[in-house]
Design a protein around this motif. Structure first.
Motif, PDB file in Angstrom:
ATOM      1  N   ARG A 198       0.852  -1.195   0.000  1.00  0.00           N
ATOM      2  CA  ARG A 198       0.000   0.000   0.000  1.00  0.00           C
ATOM      3  C   ARG A 198       0.888   1.247   0.000  1.00  0.00           C
ATOM      4  O   ARG A 198       1.603   1.505   0.956  1.00  0.00           O
ATOM      5  N   THR A 199       0.800   2.012  -1.096  1.00  0.00           N
ATOM      6  CA  THR A 199       1.750   3.101  -1.312  1.00  0.00           C
ATOM      7  C   THR A 199       1.043   4.425  -1.536  1.00  0.00           C
ATOM      8  O   THR A 199       0.076   4.509  -2.291  1.00  0.00           O
ATOM      9  N   PHE A 200       1.546   5.447  -0.860  1.00  0.00           N
ATOM     10  CA  PHE A 200       1.064   6.813  -1.016  1.00  0.00           C
ATOM     11  C   PHE A 200       2.122   7.579  -1.800  1.00  0.00           C
ATOM     12  O   PHE A 200       3.303   7.550  -1.464  1.00  0.00           O
ATOM     13  N   VAL A 215      -2.662   3.882  -2.722  1.00  0.00           N
ATOM     14  CA  VAL A 215      -3.772   4.115  -1.785  1.00  0.00           C
ATOM     15  C   VAL A 215      -4.104   5.592  -1.681  1.00  0.00           C
ATOM     16  O   VAL A 215      -5.091   5.967  -1.051  1.00  0.00           O
ATOM     17  N   LEU A 270      -1.583  11.679   5.384  1.00  0.00           N
ATOM     18  CA  LEU A 270      -0.773  10.770   6.190  1.00  0.00           C
ATOM     19  C   LEU A 270      -1.125  10.860   7.675  1.00  0.00           C
ATOM     20  O   LEU A 270      -1.105   9.846   8.380  1.00  0.00           O
ATOM     21  N   TRP A 330      -1.027   2.804   5.120  1.00  0.00           N
ATOM     22  CA  TRP A 330       0.037   2.740   4.116  1.00  0.00           C
ATOM     23  C   TRP A 330       1.233   1.949   4.625  1.00  0.00           C
ATOM     24  O   TRP A 330       1.471   1.873   5.826  1.00  0.00           O
ATOM     25  N   ASP A 331       1.940   1.365   3.663  1.00  0.00           N
ATOM     26  CA  ASP A 331       3.184   0.651   3.949  1.00  0.00           C
ATOM     27  C   ASP A 331       4.388   1.452   3.463  1.00  0.00           C
ATOM     28  O   ASP A 331       5.489   1.304   3.991  1.00  0.00           O
ATOM     29  N   VAL A 385       5.627   5.356   1.500  1.00  0.00           N
ATOM     30  CA  VAL A 385       5.389   6.686   0.947  1.00  0.00           C
ATOM     31  C   VAL A 385       6.567   6.996   0.041  1.00  0.00           C
ATOM     32  O   VAL A 385       7.729   6.813   0.427  1.00  0.00           O
ATOM     33  N   GLN A 395       6.662   0.683   8.205  1.00  0.00           N
ATOM     34  CA  GLN A 395       6.345   1.721   7.233  1.00  0.00           C
ATOM     35  C   GLN A 395       7.626   2.384   6.743  1.00  0.00           C
ATOM     36  O   GLN A 395       8.472   2.773   7.538  1.00  0.00           O
TER      37      GLN A 395
END
Length: 126
Positions: free
Chosen positions: A4-6, A31, A44, A51-52, A54, A79
């Motif tokens: 899960r990436t921002f 995400v 955030l 998230w995992d 960024v 993270q």
């Protein structure tokens, strides 16, 4: 399981290509995304466990990716926060790592290393 990436990138073309490449090659799921420091910091902060990874560009439409790196020094050990920039000079790398970024990659010639980092992170997460 997807990573899960921002994404914090203000150039739509770069952002879309990066998301598509990482989704295909590294099992990354976007995400969320932001184009400014304020929008990224807000998302955030509101979604601390969503998230995992960024991925942050340093130069944004408003604000700076360095501000995001500074704001999110404290996070879960699982993270990761990466900097992806055209300005990944030795000084910039050193400063980002001092601020607890997990890695710094140059957009122009280290995309393969970024993909490998994401694959390794996803493998470790599984």
């Amino acid at each position: 399981m997807k990573l899960r990436t921002f994404f914090v990138e203000d150039n739509p073309t770069i952002r879309e290509n990066l998301i598509a490449t990482l989704a295909e090659l590294a099992d990354v799921e976007a995400v969320g995304l932001a184009e400014t420091e304020a929008d990224a910091s807000e998302w955030l902060s509101i979604n601390p466990g969503a998230w995992d990874l960024v991925i942050v560009d340093l130069f944004l439409r408003e604000g700076s990716g360095l501000g995001i790196v500074t704001s999110f020094q404290q996070r879960l050990s699982s993270q990761k926060l990466l900097v992806l920039s055209n300005y990944a000079t030795a000084d910039v790398r050193e400063r980002c790592l001092e601020l607890n970024a997990d890695a710094v990659f140059d957009k122009s010639n280290e995309i393969d290393a970024l993909i490998d980092f994401c694959i390794d992170l996803n493998t470790a997460k599984a």
